[in-house]
Design a protein around this motif. Structure first.
Motif, PDB file in Angstrom:
ATOM      1  N   GLU A 112      61.442  19.867 -37.467  1.00  0.00           N
ATOM      2  CA  GLU A 112      60.331  20.810 -37.448  1.00  0.00           C
ATOM      3  C   GLU A 112      60.784  22.077 -36.742  1.00  0.00           C
ATOM      4  O   GLU A 112      61.305  22.001 -35.625  1.00  0.00           O
ATOM      5  CB  GLU A 112      59.114  20.239 -36.715  1.00  0.00           C
ATOM      6  N   PRO A 113      60.622  23.238 -37.370  1.00  0.00           N
ATOM      7  CA  PRO A 113      60.983  24.483 -36.681  1.00  0.00           C
ATOM      8  C   PRO A 113      60.197  24.628 -35.381  1.00  0.00           C
ATOM      9  O   PRO A 113      59.081  24.119 -35.249  1.00  0.00           O
ATOM     10  CB  PRO A 113      60.586  25.569 -37.688  1.00  0.00           C
ATOM     11  N   VAL A 114      60.803  25.333 -34.408  1.00  0.00           N
ATOM     12  CA  VAL A 114      60.112  25.603 -33.153  1.00  0.00           C
ATOM     13  C   VAL A 114      59.987  27.115 -32.968  1.00  0.00           C
ATOM     14  O   VAL A 114      60.867  27.879 -33.347  1.00  0.00           O
ATOM     15  CB  VAL A 114      60.824  24.968 -31.939  1.00  0.00           C
ATOM     16  N   VAL A 115      58.868  27.503 -32.406  1.00  0.00           N
ATOM     17  CA  VAL A 115      58.583  28.909 -32.159  1.00  0.00           C
ATOM     18  C   VAL A 115      58.988  29.239 -30.729  1.00  0.00           C
ATOM     19  O   VAL A 115      58.725  28.468 -29.804  1.00  0.00           O
ATOM     20  CB  VAL A 115      57.079  29.185 -32.377  1.00  0.00           C
ATOM     21  N   VAL A 116      59.652  30.388 -30.549  1.00  0.00           N
ATOM     22  CA  VAL A 116      59.954  30.864 -29.202  1.00  0.00           C
ATOM     23  C   VAL A 116      58.682  31.498 -28.651  1.00  0.00           C
ATOM     24  O   VAL A 116      58.097  32.376 -29.276  1.00  0.00           O
ATOM     25  CB  VAL A 116      61.098  31.893 -29.215  1.00  0.00           C
TER      26      VAL A 116
END
Length: 471
Positions: free
Chosen positions: A104-108
């Protein structure tokens, strides 16, 4: 031949003056990635003082500091529709880590409402757990298309408060308390900036909030800068993350929430509010160095005296620095301290010692005068307070003299374009008029009541829109 000015004059090119000052006063540099900044030691010293003053006020409001992760699962942001829509264009998203594509992509972190609510939903069980008052000092990333050091950068530093309450009234009152007793108190009484407190229109409201309270400062060129905001989040995030508590009546209830933040943008506000063609002017209550004691010449007696003066001033509670770098010309050092905006310079040379005096240079009002050496420790604290009050008075006078009361959109645009603010009845402007202002790069900074207080609602009778061009 006339000597070239150290800084571009404000009247010639205010943006160039701002950038010149940041460079010459050694506040910050551009980072290697577009939109990022490197905060240099003197600039970071200003931010540290801001942190200290703000942190004390935040803790006095009952909030405790914590820290939450920089990386946020992308799925968290999608749980609150307005929130993800508002931040989508600014997100930095990590798709690979450790040489592999992430499941799952992660947001900064662009802000922390979502990740903090994921924890709140675990920590809050009963009414006894409320109110839950949390603050964190952190960095955030919002991909900035038009970067400007301290004002708009891809990464910046801030504090963000997040709270959960049992009732709407408690949350509303706490957001208002932070707005006034933390932010206004700091900005007026420490930064010396005369801010206007108001309510954001629905168009300008924080994504996911039901109400946003703002503090707007007028900069030296007449534009507005949003200095800080305090948001009522209602139950929007509580619903998204199922943040519930067991009430005294034995019912499961959703919490009511707030969030609030201020950032390194305040350093930019400090520069543009108080700076002049000679450099910064730092309010004494904020200044990391309130007084610098300079040795004019490499003379044993002079060097001993400036160090003695430094010790006496420090014992009197003054934040003082001794500049005994006599291998650097005195004139250059004096200009450097003037650029950095240190409120007072105490200059000592052999002739001063003979006379039992020092030359006192005050940065804020300007000018120099000899002062008896024995009088310095008793005199300086009062002078620093005078200069603090002077900066606030100048900030207030600028805003009042450059704010016009108008009745038409055309007049509002004209006032904002001429480098000032306008006040126009919200009933005459409305959301349609607000959209027309935006066509001229003019925005409604906030709504205020006729008496200047913060309105209870967007459509309260007598609301006045404060209109300006903004950073």
């Amino acid at each position: 031949m006339a000597k070239a000015p150290v800084l571009t004059p404000q009247a010639d090119d205010f943006p160039r003056w701002y950038q010149d000052l940041i460079n010459k006063a050694e506040l910050a540099d551009n980072g290697p990635v577009r939109g990022t900044m490197i905060i240099r030691p003197y600039g970071y010293g200003l931010w540290e003082r801001m942190q200290q003053e703000m942190d004390a006020r935040i803790k006095a409001a009952g909030a405790q500091n914590a820290y939450f992760p920089l990386f946020i699962p992308q799925s968290y942001l999608t749980k609150e529709a307005e929130h993800v829509e508002g931040f989508a264009p600014e997100l930095a998203i990590v798709t690979h880590g450790g040489g592999k594509e992430l499941e799952e992509p992660v947001v900064v972190r662009p802000t922390s409402e979502t990740i903090i609510n994921a924890s709140f939903s675990k920590w809050v069980q009963s009414y006894r757990d409320l109110p839950l008052l949390i603050n964190q000092w952190a960095n955030v990333v919002r991909w900035e298309m038009r970067p400007r050091v301290f004002l708009r950068t891809t990464e910046f530093l801030w504090q963000e408060g997040h709270t959960a309450h049992a009732t709407y009234e408690d949350a509303r009152d706490y957001a208002a308390y932070i707005h006034k007793e933390v932010y206004e108190d700091f900005m007026v009484n420490v930064l010396g900036i005369d801010v206007v407190l108001g309510r954001k229109t629905p168009r300008e409201r924080f994504a996911g909030a039901v109400n946003t309270l703002t503090l707007e400062g007028m900069m030296g060129d007449g534009k507005a800068l949003q200095m800080g905001t305090s948001h009522e989040l209602g139950q929007n995030f509580a619903k998204a993350f199922n943040t519930q508590y067991l009430s005294k009546d034995g019912r499961q209830e959703l919490v009511w929430q707030t969030s609030w933040g201020s950032s390194t943008r305040m350093v930019g506000g400090l520069i543009m509010s108080h700076g002049d063609d000679s450099g910064l002017r730092v309010p004494p209550r904020l200044a990391p160095v309130q007084v610098v004691v300079l040795a004019i010449k490499d003379d044993e007696a002079v060097l001993a005296k400036v160090r003695e003066i430094g010790d006496r001033l420090a014992a009197a509670g003054v934040r003082v620095q001794v500049d005994d770098r006599t291998d650097t010309p005195f004139g250059r050092r004096a200009v450097d301290w003037e650029l950095k905006g240190v409120p007072v310079r105490v200059e000592v040379g052999p002739r001063d010692l003979e006379n039992g005096t020092a030359m006192l240079a005050r940065r804020i009002p300007g000018g120099k005068e000899p002062v008896a050496l024995d009088a310095l420790a008793g005199l300086l604290p009062a002078l620093l307070e005078e200069d603090q009050a002077r900066l606030l008075e100048q900030s207030r006078e600028r805003r009042e003299s450059r704010t016009s009361d108008v009745t038409t959109i055309e007049q509002a645009v004209e006032a904002a374009t001429a480098g000032g603010w306008a006040r126009i009845p919200w009933a005459d402007l409305g959301e349609e008029g607000e959209a027309r202002l935006a066509e001229h790069s003019v925005t409604v900074r906030c709504l205020v009541a006729e008496d200047g207080s913060v309105p209870d609602s967007d459509d309260a009778p007598g609301n006045v829109a404060v209109v300006a061009r903004a950073y």
